[in-house]
Design a protein around this motif. Structure first.
Motif, PDB file in Angstrom:
ATOM      1  N   VAL A  33       0.864  -1.159   0.000  1.00  0.00           N
ATOM      2  CA  VAL A  33       0.000   0.000   0.000  1.00  0.00           C
ATOM      3  C   VAL A  33       0.910   1.221   0.000  1.00  0.00           C
ATOM      4  N   ASN A  34       0.689   2.152  -0.934  1.00  0.00           N
ATOM      5  CA  ASN A  34       1.592   3.287  -1.095  1.00  0.00           C
ATOM      6  C   ASN A  34       1.605   4.217   0.105  1.00  0.00           C
ATOM      7  N   GLU A  35       0.446   4.604   0.591  1.00  0.00           N
ATOM      8  CA  GLU A  35       0.378   5.507   1.727  1.00  0.00           C
ATOM      9  C   GLU A  35       0.062   4.700   2.973  1.00  0.00           C
ATOM     10  N   PRO A  36       0.648   5.112   4.124  1.00  0.00           N
ATOM     11  CA  PRO A  36       0.277   4.407   5.337  1.00  0.00           C
ATOM     12  C   PRO A  36      -1.189   4.682   5.675  1.00  0.00           C
ATOM     13  N   VAL A  37      -1.949   3.621   5.809  1.00  0.00           N
ATOM     14  CA  VAL A  37      -3.366   3.731   6.134  1.00  0.00           C
ATOM     15  C   VAL A  37      -3.539   3.099   7.512  1.00  0.00           C
ATOM     16  N   PRO A  38      -4.225   3.782   8.424  1.00  0.00           N
ATOM     17  CA  PRO A  38      -4.425   3.207   9.757  1.00  0.00           C
ATOM     18  C   PRO A  38      -5.072   1.826   9.687  1.00  0.00           C
ATOM     19  N   GLU A  39      -4.651   0.962  10.617  1.00  0.00           N
ATOM     20  CA  GLU A  39      -5.153  -0.410  10.612  1.00  0.00           C
ATOM     21  C   GLU A  39      -6.665  -0.464  10.726  1.00  0.00           C
ATOM     22  N   ALA A  40      -7.238   0.400  11.544  1.00  0.00           N
ATOM     23  CA  ALA A  40      -8.696   0.378  11.720  1.00  0.00           C
ATOM     24  C   ALA A  40      -9.403   0.632  10.393  1.00  0.00           C
ATOM     25  N   GLU A  41      -8.853   1.544   9.589  1.00  0.00           N
ATOM     26  CA  GLU A  41      -9.444   1.816   8.278  1.00  0.00           C
ATOM     27  C   GLU A  41      -9.291   0.625   7.341  1.00  0.00           C
ATOM     28  N   GLU A  64      -5.228 -17.790   6.746  1.00  0.00           N
ATOM     29  CA  GLU A  64      -6.429 -18.375   6.158  1.00  0.00           C
ATOM     30  C   GLU A  64      -7.609 -18.318   7.127  1.00  0.00           C
ATOM     31  N   LYS A  65      -7.325 -18.482   8.417  1.00  0.00           N
ATOM     32  CA  LYS A  65      -8.373 -18.398   9.432  1.00  0.00           C
ATOM     33  C   LYS A  65      -8.893 -16.966   9.563  1.00  0.00           C
ATOM     34  N   MET A  66      -7.988 -15.991   9.378  1.00  0.00           N
ATOM     35  CA  MET A  66      -8.367 -14.589   9.499  1.00  0.00           C
ATOM     36  C   MET A  66      -9.334 -14.149   8.400  1.00  0.00           C
ATOM     37  N   VAL A  67      -9.221 -14.741   7.224  1.00  0.00           N
ATOM     38  CA  VAL A  67     -10.031 -14.302   6.083  1.00  0.00           C
ATOM     39  C   VAL A  67     -11.520 -14.279   6.440  1.00  0.00           C
ATOM     40  N   PRO A  68     -12.096 -15.385   6.934  1.00  0.00           N
ATOM     41  CA  PRO A  68     -13.513 -15.293   7.306  1.00  0.00           C
ATOM     42  C   PRO A  68     -13.738 -14.601   8.660  1.00  0.00           C
ATOM     43  N   ASP A  69     -12.823 -14.805   9.615  1.00  0.00           N
ATOM     44  CA  ASP A  69     -13.020 -14.257  10.966  1.00  0.00           C
ATOM     45  C   ASP A  69     -13.119 -12.738  10.971  1.00  0.00           C
ATOM     46  N   LEU A  70     -12.255 -12.077  10.228  1.00  0.00           N
ATOM     47  CA  LEU A  70     -12.259 -10.616  10.245  1.00  0.00           C
ATOM     48  C   LEU A  70     -13.417 -10.012   9.459  1.00  0.00           C
ATOM     49  N   ARG A  71     -14.100 -10.818   8.668  1.00  0.00           N
ATOM     50  CA  ARG A  71     -15.321 -10.328   8.005  1.00  0.00           C
ATOM     51  C   ARG A  71     -16.472 -10.308   9.003  1.00  0.00           C
ATOM     52  N   GLN A  72     -16.385 -11.163  10.035  1.00  0.00           N
ATOM     53  CA  GLN A  72     -17.474 -11.302  10.988  1.00  0.00           C
ATOM     54  C   GLN A  72     -17.266 -10.511  12.274  1.00  0.00           C
ATOM     55  N   HIS A  73     -15.999 -10.324  12.677  1.00  0.00           N
ATOM     56  CA  HIS A  73     -15.707  -9.716  13.972  1.00  0.00           C
ATOM     57  C   HIS A  73     -15.094  -8.331  13.804  1.00  0.00           C
ATOM     58  N   ASP A  74     -15.516  -7.421  14.660  1.00  0.00           N
ATOM     59  CA  ASP A  74     -14.958  -6.072  14.671  1.00  0.00           C
ATOM     60  C   ASP A  74     -13.787  -6.071  15.654  1.00  0.00           C
ATOM     61  N   VAL A  75     -12.572  -5.899  15.153  1.00  0.00           N
ATOM     62  CA  VAL A  75     -11.363  -5.956  15.966  1.00  0.00           C
ATOM     63  C   VAL A  75     -10.833  -4.546  16.153  1.00  0.00           C
ATOM     64  N   SER A  76     -10.638  -4.152  17.416  1.00  0.00           N
ATOM     65  CA  SER A  76     -10.163  -2.784  17.669  1.00  0.00           C
ATOM     66  C   SER A  76      -8.643  -2.716  17.760  1.00  0.00           C
ATOM     67  N   ASN A  77      -7.995  -3.739  18.309  1.00  0.00           N
ATOM     68  CA  ASN A  77      -6.532  -3.751  18.402  1.00  0.00           C
ATOM     69  C   ASN A  77      -6.029  -4.984  17.656  1.00  0.00           C
ATOM     70  N   PHE A  78      -5.692  -4.791  16.392  1.00  0.00           N
ATOM     71  CA  PHE A  78      -5.344  -5.911  15.518  1.00  0.00           C
ATOM     72  C   PHE A  78      -4.155  -6.699  16.051  1.00  0.00           C
ATOM     73  N   LYS A  79      -3.127  -6.019  16.527  1.00  0.00           N
ATOM     74  CA  LYS A  79      -1.913  -6.705  16.964  1.00  0.00           C
ATOM     75  C   LYS A  79      -2.187  -7.628  18.143  1.00  0.00           C
ATOM     76  N   SER A  80      -2.877  -7.164  19.158  1.00  0.00           N
ATOM     77  CA  SER A  80      -3.129  -8.029  20.313  1.00  0.00           C
ATOM     78  C   SER A  80      -4.126  -9.131  19.953  1.00  0.00           C
ATOM     79  N   TRP A  81      -5.109  -8.813  19.087  1.00  0.00           N
ATOM     80  CA  TRP A  81      -6.034  -9.841  18.627  1.00  0.00           C
ATOM     81  C   TRP A  81      -5.269 -10.932  17.878  1.00  0.00           C
ATOM     82  N   LEU A  82      -4.375 -10.512  16.992  1.00  0.00           N
ATOM     83  CA  LEU A  82      -3.596 -11.464  16.205  1.00  0.00           C
ATOM     84  C   LEU A  82      -2.707 -12.316  17.105  1.00  0.00           C
ATOM     85  N   HIS A  83      -2.126 -11.698  18.122  1.00  0.00           N
ATOM     86  CA  HIS A  83      -1.302 -12.446  19.074  1.00  0.00           C
ATOM     87  C   HIS A  83      -2.130 -13.543  19.731  1.00  0.00           C
ATOM     88  N   SER A  84      -3.327 -13.217  20.166  1.00  0.00           N
ATOM     89  CA  SER A  84      -4.199 -14.211  20.809  1.00  0.00           C
ATOM     90  C   SER A  84      -4.602 -15.310  19.832  1.00  0.00           C
TER      91      SER A  84
END
Length: 191
Positions: free
Chosen positions: A8-16, A64-84
């Motif tokens: 991605v050319n410009e840094p875009v916030p993770e939430a976006e 591969e697990k994230m592909v469907p999960d992130l369509r269904q769940h609203d994640v506010s802190n991606f890094k800590s969610w991903l760690h878990s």
């Protein structure tokens, strides 16, 4: 350990990025979001699984697990969610392999793994919050340099180009920022 090529050319916030992915399901967008964290995920997997090839496979399975999960769940802190998610994925793999070779009852193994993982979640959450707070306390030049270097994996030259800082100053900002982060984390009892 790079598997994805899209940038991605410009840094875009993770939430976006997460919101955009939830809207349109563009896997390339999710790949660009995941790529900077692949080394972290590999490290978490290696901590539990201890086999390099198995860890590489786990990094891709988690994506591969994230592909469907992130369509269904609203994640506010991606890094800590991903760690878990990574930790739980590895614990599940360990549980399955222990059950397969018959080490103790499944219920005992689940209780043992849950006790370890719950303690780690609370410790990690506290450390991430403290780190975030300490990052915000740094002078702007140190904070920006550290975020670009460690969180976006930029080299000194790229940081200098993006910020207008001299390369020697970038090195200094990173070194002093790391020292200040360590002092701050130690004073919070989180190091």
């Amino acid at each position: 350990m790079k598997f994805f090529q899209g940038k991605v050319n410009e840094p875009v916030p993770e939430a976006e990025r997460l919101a955009e992915y939830r809207r349109n399901g563009d896997v390339a967008l999710l790949g660009a979001l995941y790529e900077p964290y692949m080394d972290m995920v590999f490290g978490i997997c290696f901590k539990y699984l201890r086999e390099e090839e198995e860890c590489k496979d786990a990094v891709m399975q988690i994506f591969e697990k994230m592909v469907p999960d992130l369509r269904q769940h609203d994640v506010s802190n991606f890094k800590s969610w991903l760690h878990s998610v990574a930790r739980n994925h590895c614990l599940m793999k360990l549980r399955v392999s222990r059950v397969a070779i018959g080490q103790g009852s499944e219920e005992d193994q689940i209780q043992e793994l849950e006790a370890v993982s719950n303690d780690e979640v609370f410790t990690l959450d506290g450390q991430l919050d403290a780190l975030d707070g300490c990052l915000q306390k740094l002078v702007n030049e140190q904070r920006v340099s550290i975020e670009l270097f460690y969180l976006q994996n930029k080299c000194y030259r790229d940081i200098a180009g993006e910020t207008g800082f001299e390369i020697g100053k970038v090195k200094s900002y990173i070194q002093n920022g790391k020292r200040n982060l360590k002092i701050c984390m130690e004073s919070n009892g989180s190091y």
